[in-house]
Design an enzyme around this catalytic site. Sequence first.
Site, PDB file in Angstrom:
ATOM      1  CG  ASP A 480       4.990  -2.393  -8.396  1.00  0.00           C
ATOM      2  OD1 ASP A 480       5.283  -1.479  -9.194  1.00  0.00           O
ATOM      3  OD2 ASP A 480       5.796  -2.831  -7.551  1.00  0.00           O
ATOM      4  CG  ASP A 550      11.656   0.872  -6.655  1.00  0.00           C
ATOM      5  OD1 ASP A 550      10.743   0.855  -5.808  1.00  0.00           O
ATOM      6  OD2 ASP A 550      11.656   0.134  -7.649  1.00  0.00           O
TER       7      ASP A 550
HETATM    8  C1  GLA Z   1       8.808  -2.478  -7.553  1.00  0.00           C
HETATM    9  C2  GLA Z   1       8.361  -1.595  -6.426  1.00  0.00           C
HETATM   10  C3  GLA Z   1       8.996  -2.033  -5.125  1.00  0.00           C
HETATM   11  C4  GLA Z   1       8.645  -3.469  -4.860  1.00  0.00           C
HETATM   12  C5  GLA Z   1       9.072  -4.323  -6.034  1.00  0.00           C
HETATM   13  C6  GLA Z   1       8.592  -5.749  -5.872  1.00  0.00           C
HETATM   14  O1  GLA Z   1      10.141  -2.285  -7.858  1.00  0.00           O
HETATM   15  O2  GLA Z   1       8.644  -0.260  -6.682  1.00  0.00           O
HETATM   16  O3  GLA Z   1       8.577  -1.206  -4.073  1.00  0.00           O
HETATM   17  O4  GLA Z   1       7.260  -3.568  -4.648  1.00  0.00           O
HETATM   18  O5  GLA Z   1       8.551  -3.844  -7.251  1.00  0.00           O
HETATM   19  O6  GLA Z   1       8.963  -6.540  -6.924  1.00  0.00           O
END
Ligand code: GLA
Length: 735
Positions: A480, A550
């Site tokens: 991420d 997201d």
């Molecule tokens: C990002 C990712 C999510 C999740 C969060 C965790 O927003 O896109 O899918 O993994 O971080 O903090």
Amino acid sequence: MAITYNDSERSFKLDTPKSSYVFKISPTGYLLHLYYGAYVPESDLDYLRMRLINASFSASVASPEEKGLSLDTAAIEYPVNGSGDFRVSALSIRGDNGSSVTDIRYASHRIYSGKPRLEGLPATYTNSDDEADTLELTCRDALTGAEVVLVYTVFTKLDAITRSVRVTNCSDKPFDIERIHSMALDFTESDFTLMHLQGRWAKERTLVKRHLQFGLQGIQSKRGSSSHNNNPFIALARDGYTEESGEVYGFSLVYSSNFEACVEVDCMRSTRVVMGINPVDFGWRLEPGESFTSPEVVMVFSAEGVGGMSRTYHKLYRYNLCRGEWKTKKRPIIINNWEGTYFNFDEEKLYAIAKDAAELGIEMLVMDDGWFGVRNSDNCSLGDWYVNENKLKGGLKSLVDRVNSLGLKFGIWFEPEMISPDSDLYRAHPDWCLHVDGRDRSIGRRQYVLDMSRADVRDNIFEQMSAILSSANIEYVKWDFNRNLTEVGSALLPPERQRETAHRYMLGVYELLERLLTAFPHLLLEGCSGGGGRFDAGMLYYSPQIWTSDDTDAMERLEIQYGTTLCYPPSAMSAHVSASPNHQTGRESSFKTRGDVAMAGAFGYELDLTKLNDEERELVKKQVADYHKYYDLIQNGDYYRLINPTEDKANPTCAAAWESVSADKNEVLLTYVVMRTQVSVSRYIRLVGLDPEKIYVDEATGRRYSGALLMNAGLNLTGSWHDGESKVWHLVVSC
Ligand code: GLA
């Protein structure tokens, strides 16, 4: 050879199956572009040269041999700064005399089979040498001593040509590269629509179309990331194009940081495209003997509309960009706990989810954010990659073993490029984040960004990650990246190299990704950046799938996935069924629709499985069975976008539809979603890409249709539909 050099004409011709690209060398070594478009047999295209001498105070080159050639009006193969071409330039080098006037001329060339690697950068590659031929064309700037090599690779079975540029300092003094685009392309006309993928967090890659206007237009990122906002991809579609017809040129940059794609229409109505690293805040000092390689641009020509362009990118990126065993190996169905638990989990909660997952046929549990340091919210611990044993009692190995014993694989979340101010790592190394001495450090999602240009920082993170990955049977990593870069400076670089930091950062990230995959070659890597904030061809080289957004709301995903498929294959688009009402939008939608929409990508779940009712559990089992049944068709078939969910005027029925067709055209999967229902509306849908001669049987009803009928009259879907209702047809050729 797909590349030929005509000695008498001094011209180069690059041919793919359906396109040709031609340019030539002028008497004193300028490279003049002549043609890019549908395949033509001739190589002598000198008559196409733009010979206007004086469009608007245009200067002409000094040598009489050039008969008044004006660099301002000619189509130029790779335009440079300050020597008579007043349009946007691709290259600018500042020599030790302080001047940025640049002038490169042909010196030599080399044509060979195969494709070279790009030093330190992701790029497309060949599986065997007969898949591509390469031209390396060397130019020189006599005054600065810069050697500029233009690298073109032509794919022999796909209509794709890649470009990149390598500059070497062959002098005995340093010089500075001020801008270096990976490609430039001049068209003699401007009757094009510019398409690009615009967005924001939770709404990435929405297709935008605008007809070219005089002047500059384009997109960029200055965020140290390709970004949610603008994807490093553009297309030019010639007037008269449709989704499945007409001429479309695609340009995709294999890079994940600051970029620019600029299109300029000049006073003669000719058009120039340049694409590459964003020159804003960029500079690169080259010492004698040093080289700099630009990232790669992949150009695709399609005479079969936007869809034809997309299908070429899909094939190329799936088989010649994604790497490792997972490019073709069947991906596991994932259950990710993020939306199910957020930070609120322990080993028993995860085990309970895994147990249900195993019963339902799901194949991998991914433990998301919150397992390390003392992290129970986003306010700490990034950089402290050791297991929080208060939360995961018994430790990681015990949990992974228990999950494995259920028959499930195990995956884990990292955010390797980040550091929380409240972390042991930051307390020990406050200078390890990007910063500029004397300036405040901006904070984003309560975190700073590690200076990945530094080898010591990368070593530390690699060692922490590999200790975790070696400690248990972990088969997947979600990588991420949850903020953008600010105060981009490195404590280790001297002042004259500070403008190199953002690119060095990206090279550092690529190096770390490579190192991780070399150490753990069986790992399935999933890219992520607050959803799809770094969904680009650069990251696809390392991670064959990327978390698309997201926003997991099925209706929102329709638009996001539609735009994403313009350039990226369905196999790259990670898509999960989440809870209803949706956590981002609050919208309710049926379990079936959520499944049908997620099935268009790399499929999985993102909810608390222990809360499903019996009916939903049965639907999961059905979706799991469908995933296996349609896997090859969806992941390897040809993808057709049938209805654009974005375009209201062209989409009066407020629907979305797409289709996968097998390579032999014997199998079709059609998905249709009504976003907003209306009363008394007729709904017909014509299929695309079938064999008109074949007879297709609707698996659900047994009804038989010729391919010709399905493509010309289509299916009649008129009837009653609810908001957000979806339906899938599986049509198979009868033997
Ligand atoms: C990002 C990712 C999510 C999740 C969060 C965790 O927003 O896109 O899918 O993994 O971080 O903090």
